[in-house]
Motif scaffolding. Structure first.
Motif, PDB file in Angstrom:
ATOM      1  N   VAL A 193      -7.900 -55.840  35.952  1.00  0.00           N
ATOM      2  CA  VAL A 193      -9.109 -56.060  36.741  1.00  0.00           C
ATOM      3  C   VAL A 193      -9.177 -54.970  37.799  1.00  0.00           C
ATOM      4  O   VAL A 193      -8.207 -54.727  38.525  1.00  0.00           O
ATOM      5  CB  VAL A 193      -9.107 -57.453  37.398  1.00  0.00           C
ATOM      6  CG1 VAL A 193     -10.292 -57.615  38.334  1.00  0.00           C
ATOM      7  CG2 VAL A 193      -9.136 -58.542  36.323  1.00  0.00           C
ATOM      8  N   LEU A 194     -10.305 -54.286  37.865  1.00  0.00           N
ATOM      9  CA  LEU A 194     -10.468 -53.132  38.744  1.00  0.00           C
ATOM     10  C   LEU A 194     -11.504 -53.398  39.820  1.00  0.00           C
ATOM     11  O   LEU A 194     -12.407 -54.215  39.635  1.00  0.00           O
ATOM     12  CB  LEU A 194     -10.906 -51.907  37.924  1.00  0.00           C
ATOM     13  CG  LEU A 194     -10.088 -51.584  36.666  1.00  0.00           C
ATOM     14  CD1 LEU A 194     -10.740 -50.432  35.920  1.00  0.00           C
ATOM     15  CD2 LEU A 194      -8.652 -51.235  37.041  1.00  0.00           C
ATOM     16  N   LYS A 195     -11.386 -52.674  40.914  1.00  0.00           N
ATOM     17  CA  LYS A 195     -12.406 -52.687  41.968  1.00  0.00           C
ATOM     18  C   LYS A 195     -12.578 -51.267  42.475  1.00  0.00           C
ATOM     19  O   LYS A 195     -11.622 -50.492  42.517  1.00  0.00           O
ATOM     20  CB  LYS A 195     -12.016 -53.613  43.119  1.00  0.00           C
ATOM     21  CG  LYS A 195     -12.159 -55.087  42.815  1.00  0.00           C
ATOM     22  CD  LYS A 195     -11.951 -55.928  44.063  1.00  0.00           C
ATOM     23  CE  LYS A 195     -12.178 -57.408  43.759  1.00  0.00           C
ATOM     24  NZ  LYS A 195     -12.015 -58.254  44.981  1.00  0.00           N
ATOM     25  N   GLY A 196     -13.812 -50.930  42.857  1.00  0.00           N
ATOM     26  CA  GLY A 196     -14.068 -49.589  43.355  1.00  0.00           C
ATOM     27  C   GLY A 196     -15.552 -49.371  43.548  1.00  0.00           C
ATOM     28  O   GLY A 196     -16.342 -50.311  43.477  1.00  0.00           O
ATOM     29  N   ASN A 197     -15.931 -48.111  43.766  1.00  0.00           N
ATOM     30  CA  ASN A 197     -17.337 -47.843  44.063  1.00  0.00           C
ATOM     31  C   ASN A 197     -18.253 -48.117  42.877  1.00  0.00           C
ATOM     32  O   ASN A 197     -19.429 -48.427  43.044  1.00  0.00           O
ATOM     33  CB  ASN A 197     -17.503 -46.384  44.538  1.00  0.00           C
ATOM     34  CG  ASN A 197     -17.058 -45.391  43.472  1.00  0.00           C
ATOM     35  OD1 ASN A 197     -16.120 -45.648  42.736  1.00  0.00           O
ATOM     36  ND2 ASN A 197     -17.737 -44.261  43.426  1.00  0.00           N
ATOM     37  N   LEU A 198     -17.729 -48.015  41.633  1.00  0.00           N
ATOM     38  CA  LEU A 198     -18.552 -48.309  40.451  1.00  0.00           C
ATOM     39  C   LEU A 198     -18.673 -49.802  40.195  1.00  0.00           C
ATOM     40  O   LEU A 198     -19.640 -50.256  39.575  1.00  0.00           O
ATOM     41  CB  LEU A 198     -17.973 -47.622  39.216  1.00  0.00           C
ATOM     42  CG  LEU A 198     -17.980 -46.099  39.233  1.00  0.00           C
ATOM     43  CD1 LEU A 198     -17.362 -45.550  37.955  1.00  0.00           C
ATOM     44  CD2 LEU A 198     -19.408 -45.568  39.391  1.00  0.00           C
ATOM     45  N   ALA A 199     -17.683 -50.551  40.638  1.00  0.00           N
ATOM     46  CA  ALA A 199     -17.698 -52.002  40.446  1.00  0.00           C
ATOM     47  C   ALA A 199     -17.125 -52.675  41.686  1.00  0.00           C
ATOM     48  O   ALA A 199     -15.984 -53.142  41.692  1.00  0.00           O
ATOM     49  CB  ALA A 199     -16.873 -52.376  39.208  1.00  0.00           C
ATOM     50  N   PRO A 200     -17.896 -52.721  42.776  1.00  0.00           N
ATOM     51  CA  PRO A 200     -17.374 -53.257  44.042  1.00  0.00           C
ATOM     52  C   PRO A 200     -16.957 -54.720  43.964  1.00  0.00           C
ATOM     53  O   PRO A 200     -16.045 -55.147  44.688  1.00  0.00           O
ATOM     54  CB  PRO A 200     -18.547 -53.063  45.013  1.00  0.00           C
ATOM     55  CG  PRO A 200     -19.749 -52.876  44.144  1.00  0.00           C
ATOM     56  CD  PRO A 200     -19.281 -52.229  42.896  1.00  0.00           C
TER      57      PRO A 200
END
Length: 208
Positions: A193-200
């Motif tokens: 599971v990822l978080k970042g500017n593309l998927a806040p």
């Protein structure tokens, strides 16, 4: 929640098997016989699922007795070992919400770090669900995981028994399909599971 779960178990058992590629015959007669056997097994399993739902109701074992936070942790652990599907990150939180359990997606990363990937199932892998079934099924996978105490085995399940009772005696019949716990495809599970500017709010990916 009982009614949708009944439907879930009914359709799950209807769809649990499909004709193995290795046993398909060029003879339409042989193929028809095999199809009848598979379809009759689906009907039998669906009927038994309905009977089990009624038995649980008589014993006053309700869905929320089974669908606990630890049960969802088990589900994620087994999913990681099987190779995972990104659909898990949609369906498990939705079921947890109905059961009144807060299933944080970041829990997936925590479980993935400690859960080895034991199976490579199609479409991401080279083996098929019927081969998993013949190798001992999900219970055999769970037994491998239990060798390193990765499951909560004292939980009540839809069989009316505990996880430990369900998987007792279930052996891995084909280590090429279900890798032993000490020889996994990878030391971590199949989803991140990822978080970042593309998927806040978060996104997930499947390791292949």
């Amino acid at each position: 929640i009982c009614y949708p779960l009944c439907l879930f178990f009914f359709f799950f058992f209807l769809m649990i098997r499909r004709p193995p590629r290795s046993t398909l015959s060029s003879s339409s007669a042989a193929s028809d016989v095999y199809k009848r056997q598979v379809y009759s097994e689906r009907i039998r399993l669906a009927k038994h699922a309905g009977m089990k739902v009624m038995e649980l109701l008589e014993k006053n074992i309700r869905p929320r007795d089974i669908l606990t936070e630890k049960a969802f942790e088990n589900a994620l652990t087994v999913d990681m070992a099987l190779g995972c599907s990104t659909n898990s990150m949609l369906h498990l939180p939705a079921i947890a919400h109905e059961a009144g359990v807060d299933l944080n997606l970041e829990k997936a990363n925590e479980i993935s770090k400690r859960t080895p990937n034991l199976c490579h199932l199609a479409p991401a892998g080279h083996t098929y669900i019927e081969e998993l079934n013949e190798a001992g099924g999900v219970y055999a996978v769970m037994n491998e995981l239990n060798k390193k105490n990765l499951l909560h085995t004292d939980l009540i399940t839809a069989t009316g028994k505990t996880v430990a009772e369900n998987i007792e005696g279930c052996v891995n019949k084909n280590p090429e399909v279900i890798r032993p716990i000490d020889d996994p495809y990878s030391q971590t599970g199949g989803i991140a599971v990822l978080k970042g500017n593309l998927a806040p709010d978060s996104g997930c990916l499947l390791y292949t």
